[in-house]
Design a protein around this motif. Structure first.
Motif, short mmCIF file in Angstrom:
data_model
loop_
_atom_site.label_atom_id
_atom_site.label_comp_id
_atom_site.label_asym_id
_atom_site.label_seq_id
_atom_site.Cartn_x
_atom_site.Cartn_y
_atom_site.Cartn_z
N UNK A 72 0.84 -1.20 0.00
CA UNK A 72 0.00 0.00 0.00
C UNK A 72 0.88 1.25 0.00
N UNK A 73 1.92 1.24 0.82
CA UNK A 73 2.80 2.41 0.90
C UNK A 73 3.53 2.66 -0.43
N UNK A 74 3.81 1.57 -1.15
CA UNK A 74 4.55 1.72 -2.41
C UNK A 74 3.64 2.01 -3.59
N UNK A 75 2.34 1.95 -3.36
CA UNK A 75 1.40 2.11 -4.45
C UNK A 75 1.46 3.54 -5.01
N UNK A 76 1.50 3.63 -6.34
CA UNK A 76 1.47 4.94 -6.98
C UNK A 76 0.04 5.42 -7.08
N UNK A 77 -0.23 6.61 -6.61
CA UNK A 77 -1.59 7.13 -6.71
C UNK A 77 -1.56 8.58 -7.17
N UNK A 78 -2.66 9.00 -7.72
CA UNK A 78 -2.78 10.41 -8.10
C UNK A 78 -3.75 11.08 -7.14
N UNK A 79 -3.33 12.20 -6.63
CA UNK A 79 -4.19 12.94 -5.72
C UNK A 79 -3.94 14.43 -5.95
N UNK A 80 -5.00 15.18 -6.13
CA UNK A 80 -4.84 16.62 -6.36
C UNK A 80 -3.86 16.93 -7.48
N UNK A 81 -3.89 16.10 -8.53
CA UNK A 81 -3.00 16.37 -9.66
C UNK A 81 -1.56 15.94 -9.45
N UNK A 82 -1.26 15.36 -8.27
CA UNK A 82 0.11 14.91 -8.01
C UNK A 82 0.11 13.38 -8.06
N UNK A 83 1.04 12.82 -8.82
CA UNK A 83 1.16 11.37 -8.85
C UNK A 83 2.44 10.97 -8.14
N UNK A 84 2.29 10.25 -7.06
CA UNK A 84 3.47 9.76 -6.33
C UNK A 84 3.03 8.58 -5.47
N UNK A 85 4.00 7.96 -4.79
CA UNK A 85 3.63 6.79 -3.99
C UNK A 85 2.96 7.25 -2.70
N UNK A 86 2.18 6.32 -2.15
CA UNK A 86 1.46 6.64 -0.92
C UNK A 86 2.43 7.07 0.17
N UNK A 87 3.63 6.45 0.20
CA UNK A 87 4.56 6.80 1.27
C UNK A 87 5.04 8.25 1.15
N UNK A 88 4.95 8.82 -0.04
CA UNK A 88 5.32 10.23 -0.16
C UNK A 88 4.20 11.14 0.34
#
Length: 169
Positions: free
Chosen positions: A140-156
Protein backbone atom coordinates in the motif's frame (compact mmCIF):
# COMPACT_ATOMS: atom_id res chain seq x y z
CA UNK A 1 11.79 -17.38 52.83
CA UNK A 2 9.85 -17.56 49.61
CA UNK A 3 6.63 -16.51 51.32
CA UNK A 4 8.08 -13.33 52.75
CA UNK A 5 8.22 -11.60 49.35
CA UNK A 6 6.08 -8.63 48.77
CA UNK A 7 5.19 -7.86 52.35
CA UNK A 8 6.09 -4.23 51.83
CA UNK A 9 4.05 -3.89 48.70
CA UNK A 10 0.78 -3.58 50.56
CA UNK A 11 0.06 0.09 50.77
CA UNK A 12 -2.13 1.16 53.60
CA UNK A 13 -5.04 3.12 52.28
CA UNK A 14 -4.29 5.95 54.67
CA UNK A 15 -0.63 6.26 53.79
CA UNK A 16 -0.77 8.77 50.95
CA UNK A 17 -3.90 10.85 50.80
CA UNK A 18 -4.17 11.80 47.17
CA UNK A 19 -5.80 15.10 48.02
CA UNK A 20 -2.78 16.40 49.84
CA UNK A 21 -1.18 17.67 46.65
CA UNK A 22 -2.77 21.04 46.15
CA UNK A 23 -1.45 23.18 43.37
CA UNK A 24 -1.13 26.76 44.51
CA UNK A 25 -3.24 27.96 41.61
CA UNK A 26 -6.16 25.63 42.25
CA UNK A 27 -7.75 27.75 45.01
CA UNK A 28 -8.82 24.64 46.83
CA UNK A 29 -10.90 23.35 43.94
CA UNK A 30 -9.96 19.90 42.82
CA UNK A 31 -8.24 20.34 39.52
CA UNK A 32 -9.29 17.41 37.36
CA UNK A 33 -8.38 19.00 34.07
CA UNK A 34 -4.79 17.80 34.22
CA UNK A 35 -5.37 14.15 34.94
CA UNK A 36 -6.04 11.25 32.66
CA UNK A 37 -9.62 10.12 32.80
CA UNK A 38 -9.17 6.57 34.06
CA UNK A 39 -12.62 5.55 32.80
CA UNK A 40 -12.07 6.77 29.26
CA UNK A 41 -12.24 4.11 26.55
CA UNK A 42 -12.52 4.48 22.82
CA UNK A 43 -12.18 2.18 19.87
CA UNK A 44 -9.27 2.93 17.59
CA UNK A 45 -8.46 0.78 14.57
CA UNK A 46 -10.22 -2.15 16.18
CA UNK A 47 -8.44 -1.83 19.51
CA UNK A 48 -9.81 -0.61 22.78
CA UNK A 49 -7.80 2.44 23.67
CA UNK A 50 -7.56 3.88 27.18
CA UNK A 51 -5.35 6.67 28.47
CA UNK A 52 -2.92 4.04 29.75
CA UNK A 53 -2.87 2.36 26.36
CA UNK A 54 -2.16 5.70 24.72
CA UNK A 55 0.63 6.41 27.17
CA UNK A 56 2.55 3.22 26.40
CA UNK A 57 1.62 2.75 22.76
CA UNK A 58 4.17 3.24 20.03
CA UNK A 59 1.35 5.18 18.39
CA UNK A 60 1.14 7.61 21.32
CA UNK A 61 1.46 10.73 19.17
CA UNK A 62 -1.02 9.42 16.65
CA UNK A 63 -3.64 8.52 19.25
CA UNK A 64 -3.16 11.83 21.03
CA UNK A 65 -3.72 13.72 17.78
CA UNK A 66 -7.08 12.04 17.36
CA UNK A 67 -10.49 12.86 18.73
CA UNK A 68 -13.07 10.64 20.37
CA UNK A 69 -16.61 10.68 21.62
CA UNK A 70 -16.43 11.74 25.25
CA UNK A 71 -18.95 12.82 27.80
CA UNK A 72 -21.67 12.74 25.14
CA UNK A 73 -19.68 15.10 22.92
CA UNK A 74 -18.07 14.17 19.61
CA UNK A 75 -14.61 15.08 18.41
CA UNK A 76 -13.09 15.77 21.82
CA UNK A 77 -9.28 15.76 21.46
CA UNK A 78 -7.85 12.69 23.19
CA UNK A 79 -4.99 14.90 24.38
CA UNK A 80 -7.49 16.74 26.56
CA UNK A 81 -9.02 13.55 27.93
CA UNK A 82 -5.60 11.97 28.63
CA UNK A 83 -3.36 14.99 29.28
CA UNK A 84 -0.83 13.00 31.29
CA UNK A 85 -0.54 10.22 28.71
CA UNK A 86 -0.33 12.77 25.91
CA UNK A 87 1.95 15.26 27.67
CA UNK A 88 -0.71 17.84 27.01
CA UNK A 89 -0.20 21.08 28.84
CA UNK A 90 -3.51 21.82 30.50
CA UNK A 91 -2.36 25.13 31.87
CA UNK A 92 -0.78 26.85 28.95
CA UNK A 93 1.70 29.37 30.21
CA UNK A 94 2.08 32.28 27.82
CA UNK A 95 5.50 31.77 26.39
CA UNK A 96 7.88 34.63 25.83
CA UNK A 97 7.77 35.79 22.24
CA UNK A 98 11.48 35.22 21.80
CA UNK A 99 11.20 31.46 22.26
CA UNK A 100 12.71 29.66 19.28
CA UNK A 101 10.14 27.88 17.18
CA UNK A 102 11.41 24.57 15.95
CA UNK A 103 10.87 24.09 12.23
CA UNK A 104 8.37 21.37 11.36
CA UNK A 105 9.96 18.15 10.20
CA UNK A 106 8.59 18.30 6.71
CA UNK A 107 9.81 14.94 5.48
CA UNK A 108 7.82 13.11 8.16
CA UNK A 109 4.58 14.98 7.84
CA UNK A 110 1.49 13.18 6.57
CA UNK A 111 -0.73 15.02 4.16
CA UNK A 112 -3.83 14.93 6.35
CA UNK A 113 -6.14 15.78 3.48
CA UNK A 114 -4.93 12.85 1.37
CA UNK A 115 -7.34 10.02 0.63
CA UNK A 116 -7.69 7.44 -2.09
CA UNK A 117 -9.83 4.53 -3.08
CA UNK A 118 -8.29 1.15 -2.22
CA UNK A 119 -10.22 -2.08 -2.65
CA UNK A 120 -13.46 -0.13 -2.46
CA UNK A 121 -12.48 1.56 0.80
CA UNK A 122 -11.54 5.16 1.28
CA UNK A 123 -8.01 5.07 2.61
CA UNK A 124 -6.15 7.96 4.22
CA UNK A 125 -2.77 8.26 5.93
CA UNK A 126 -4.28 7.39 9.30
CA UNK A 127 -5.69 4.16 7.90
CA UNK A 128 -2.48 3.32 6.08
CA UNK A 129 -0.46 3.26 9.27
CA UNK A 130 -2.57 0.50 10.76
CA UNK A 131 -2.66 -1.82 7.77
CA UNK A 132 -1.66 -5.40 8.59
CA UNK A 133 0.12 -7.61 7.78
CA UNK A 134 3.38 -5.92 6.92
CA UNK A 135 3.57 -7.06 3.33
CA UNK A 136 0.14 -5.60 2.58
CA UNK A 137 1.16 -2.40 4.37
CA UNK A 138 4.33 -2.21 2.27
CA UNK A 139 2.43 -2.71 -0.95
CA UNK A 140 0.00 0.00 0.00
CA UNK A 141 2.80 2.41 0.90
CA UNK A 142 4.55 1.72 -2.41
CA UNK A 143 1.40 2.11 -4.45
CA UNK A 144 1.47 4.94 -6.98
CA UNK A 145 -1.59 7.13 -6.71
CA UNK A 146 -2.78 10.41 -8.10
CA UNK A 147 -4.19 12.94 -5.72
CA UNK A 148 -4.84 16.62 -6.36
CA UNK A 149 -3.00 16.37 -9.66
CA UNK A 150 0.11 14.91 -8.01
CA UNK A 151 1.16 11.37 -8.85
CA UNK A 152 3.47 9.76 -6.33
CA UNK A 153 3.63 6.79 -3.99
CA UNK A 154 1.46 6.64 -0.92
CA UNK A 155 4.56 6.80 1.27
CA UNK A 156 5.32 10.23 -0.16
CA UNK A 157 1.85 11.42 0.78
CA UNK A 158 1.98 9.63 4.13
CA UNK A 159 5.62 9.38 5.24
CA UNK A 160 4.63 9.36 8.89
CA UNK A 161 2.54 6.25 8.23
CA UNK A 162 4.99 4.45 5.95
CA UNK A 163 8.59 5.30 6.83
CA UNK A 164 9.98 3.65 9.91
CA UNK A 165 12.39 6.54 10.48
CA UNK A 166 9.31 8.69 11.14
CA UNK A 167 8.02 6.37 13.87
CA UNK A 168 10.96 6.94 16.15
CA UNK A 169 9.74 10.26 17.49
Amino acid sequence: HPHSHGENTHHHPHSHGENTHHHPHSHGEPDQSCHDDKDFKTNFSGRTVTCDYARYSQYNKLICKNTAKYDGKYNVPIAQICPEACHYDCHPIPSPVSSPISPPVSDCHNDDSFSMDHDGKTVNCEYTRFVYPDDVWKQLCDKEVSYNGVTQSVKEFCPDSCLSKCFAG
